[in-house]
Motif scaffolding. Sequence first.
Motif, PDB file in Angstrom:
ATOM      1  N   GLY A 296      84.729 -43.952  11.170  1.00  0.00           N
ATOM      2  CA  GLY A 296      84.224 -45.301  10.935  1.00  0.00           C
ATOM      3  C   GLY A 296      85.310 -46.333  10.710  1.00  0.00           C
ATOM      4  N   PRO A 297      85.027 -47.568  11.069  1.00  0.00           N
ATOM      5  CA  PRO A 297      83.772 -48.020  11.685  1.00  0.00           C
ATOM      6  C   PRO A 297      83.686 -47.573  13.144  1.00  0.00           C
ATOM      7  N   LEU A 298      82.513 -47.124  13.499  1.00  0.00           N
ATOM      8  CA  LEU A 298      82.324 -46.454  14.777  1.00  0.00           C
ATOM      9  C   LEU A 298      81.347 -47.202  15.680  1.00  0.00           C
ATOM     10  N   VAL A 299      81.748 -47.339  16.944  1.00  0.00           N
ATOM     11  CA  VAL A 299      80.892 -47.932  17.977  1.00  0.00           C
ATOM     12  C   VAL A 299      80.814 -46.919  19.110  1.00  0.00           C
ATOM     13  N   SER A 300      79.612 -46.749  19.636  1.00  0.00           N
ATOM     14  CA  SER A 300      79.444 -45.839  20.766  1.00  0.00           C
ATOM     15  C   SER A 300      78.944 -46.650  21.961  1.00  0.00           C
ATOM     16  N   ILE A 301      79.627 -46.508  23.082  1.00  0.00           N
ATOM     17  CA  ILE A 301      79.162 -47.166  24.311  1.00  0.00           C
ATOM     18  C   ILE A 301      78.841 -46.071  25.311  1.00  0.00           C
ATOM     19  N   ASP A 302      77.599 -46.050  25.749  1.00  0.00           N
ATOM     20  CA  ASP A 302      77.126 -45.010  26.667  1.00  0.00           C
ATOM     21  C   ASP A 302      77.515 -43.620  26.163  1.00  0.00           C
ATOM     22  N   GLN A 303      77.277 -43.407  24.891  1.00  0.00           N
ATOM     23  CA  GLN A 303      77.489 -42.104  24.231  1.00  0.00           C
ATOM     24  C   GLN A 303      78.964 -41.756  24.005  1.00  0.00           C
ATOM     25  N   LYS A 304      79.874 -42.657  24.361  1.00  0.00           N
ATOM     26  CA  LYS A 304      81.290 -42.378  24.115  1.00  0.00           C
ATOM     27  C   LYS A 304      81.703 -43.088  22.824  1.00  0.00           C
ATOM     28  N   HIS A 305      82.232 -42.307  21.883  1.00  0.00           N
ATOM     29  CA  HIS A 305      82.587 -42.861  20.575  1.00  0.00           C
ATOM     30  C   HIS A 305      83.939 -43.573  20.596  1.00  0.00           C
ATOM     31  N   HIS A 306      83.975 -44.700  19.884  1.00  0.00           N
ATOM     32  CA  HIS A 306      85.224 -45.431  19.689  1.00  0.00           C
ATOM     33  C   HIS A 306      85.338 -45.668  18.184  1.00  0.00           C
ATOM     34  N   GLY A 307      86.319 -45.029  17.565  1.00  0.00           N
ATOM     35  CA  GLY A 307      86.401 -45.082  16.114  1.00  0.00           C
ATOM     36  C   GLY A 307      87.539 -45.927  15.581  1.00  0.00           C
ATOM     37  N   HIS A 308      87.493 -46.126  14.263  1.00  0.00           N
ATOM     38  CA  HIS A 308      88.513 -46.900  13.534  1.00  0.00           C
ATOM     39  C   HIS A 308      88.714 -48.277  14.149  1.00  0.00           C
ATOM     40  N   LEU A 309      87.642 -48.924  14.564  1.00  0.00           N
ATOM     41  CA  LEU A 309      87.771 -50.203  15.267  1.00  0.00           C
ATOM     42  C   LEU A 309      87.918 -51.380  14.314  1.00  0.00           C
ATOM     43  N   THR A 310      88.728 -52.334  14.717  1.00  0.00           N
ATOM     44  CA  THR A 310      88.733 -53.640  14.066  1.00  0.00           C
ATOM     45  C   THR A 310      87.788 -54.532  14.887  1.00  0.00           C
ATOM     46  N   ILE A 311      87.490 -55.700  14.351  1.00  0.00           N
ATOM     47  CA  ILE A 311      86.635 -56.631  15.098  1.00  0.00           C
ATOM     48  C   ILE A 311      87.295 -56.969  16.429  1.00  0.00           C
ATOM     49  N   HIS A 312      88.569 -57.263  16.373  1.00  0.00           N
ATOM     50  CA  HIS A 312      89.300 -57.640  17.580  1.00  0.00           C
ATOM     51  C   HIS A 312      89.281 -56.507  18.615  1.00  0.00           C
ATOM     52  N   GLN A 313      89.510 -55.296  18.160  1.00  0.00           N
ATOM     53  CA  GLN A 313      89.493 -54.149  19.088  1.00  0.00           C
ATOM     54  C   GLN A 313      88.103 -53.961  19.700  1.00  0.00           C
ATOM     55  N   ALA A 314      87.072 -54.157  18.895  1.00  0.00           N
ATOM     56  CA  ALA A 314      85.704 -53.997  19.407  1.00  0.00           C
ATOM     57  C   ALA A 314      85.416 -55.056  20.469  1.00  0.00           C
ATOM     58  N   GLU A 315      85.869 -56.283  20.222  1.00  0.00           N
ATOM     59  CA  GLU A 315      85.651 -57.356  21.208  1.00  0.00           C
ATOM     60  C   GLU A 315      86.412 -57.053  22.496  1.00  0.00           C
ATOM     61  N   ARG A 316      87.649 -56.580  22.349  1.00  0.00           N
ATOM     62  CA  ARG A 316      88.448 -56.237  23.543  1.00  0.00           C
ATOM     63  C   ARG A 316      87.810 -55.080  24.307  1.00  0.00           C
ATOM     64  N   LEU A 317      87.300 -54.133  23.568  1.00  0.00           N
ATOM     65  CA  LEU A 317      86.630 -52.983  24.189  1.00  0.00           C
ATOM     66  C   LEU A 317      85.433 -53.461  25.019  1.00  0.00           C
ATOM     67  N   LEU A 318      84.671 -54.368  24.452  1.00  0.00           N
ATOM     68  CA  LEU A 318      83.513 -54.897  25.177  1.00  0.00           C
ATOM     69  C   LEU A 318      83.950 -55.621  26.447  1.00  0.00           C
ATOM     70  N   GLU A 319      84.960 -56.458  26.325  1.00  0.00           N
ATOM     71  CA  GLU A 319      85.436 -57.203  27.501  1.00  0.00           C
ATOM     72  C   GLU A 319      85.944 -56.244  28.574  1.00  0.00           C
ATOM     73  N   ALA A 320      86.684 -55.220  28.155  1.00  0.00           N
ATOM     74  CA  ALA A 320      87.198 -54.232  29.119  1.00  0.00           C
ATOM     75  C   ALA A 320      86.036 -53.511  29.796  1.00  0.00           C
ATOM     76  N   TYR A 321      85.020 -53.220  29.025  1.00  0.00           N
ATOM     77  CA  TYR A 321      83.863 -52.521  29.562  1.00  0.00           C
ATOM     78  C   TYR A 321      83.120 -53.399  30.561  1.00  0.00           C
ATOM     79  N   LYS A 322      83.018 -54.684  30.221  1.00  0.00           N
ATOM     80  CA  LYS A 322      82.347 -55.624  31.146  1.00  0.00           C
ATOM     81  C   LYS A 322      83.111 -55.683  32.457  1.00  0.00           C
ATOM     82  N   ASP A 323      84.450 -55.832  32.362  1.00  0.00           N
ATOM     83  CA  ASP A 323      85.281 -55.920  33.573  1.00  0.00           C
ATOM     84  C   ASP A 323      85.133 -54.664  34.425  1.00  0.00           C
TER      85      ASP A 323
END
Length: 149
Positions: free
Chosen positions: A119-146
């Motif tokens: 934690g803090p943990l976000v899962s996108i399509d069942q793939k876990h992404h842990g120890h995220l900061t807000i900035h990392q989570a936003e970047r992860l989303l943008e990368a996923y969108k691209d």
Amino acid sequence: MEQIIDKYRGDSTAMIAILHDLNAAFRYLPREALEIVSDRLSVPLSYLYSAATFYRSFDLEPCGEHEIQVCLGTACHVRGSERILDALSRRLGIKPGETTADGKFTLKRVNCLGACALGPLVSIDQKHHGHLTIHQAERLLEAYKDEHD
Ligand code: FES
């Protein structure tokens, strides 16, 4: 639909497993599917709806192509997952439980993803992404969108 039910040989004790497989196949549980399961397993439709609403992993409305789950269980919450959920919600322009207008993303809040140490943990399509900061989570989303445009 039939393949999924046949896989469990119509065993009513496998009801939750069947619902999981159907939810994965359709990205939600259509009423027609629940009616067929009810008939084949001889389980009341109301019982299936009770199970489908009790477990947060089931969806009664169609989900987007990609599912983002933000864990708000205690271990993740104390490490700031609520702020991550808010940030992703703002980025996507939807509230938790909603799907973007283009049908690409569904944002969900969940209680525990079973990997509390990450934690803090976000899962996108069942793939876990842990120890995220807000900035990392936003970047992860943008990368996923691209990646998925
Ligand atoms: S509380 Fe977040 S994974 Fe358990």
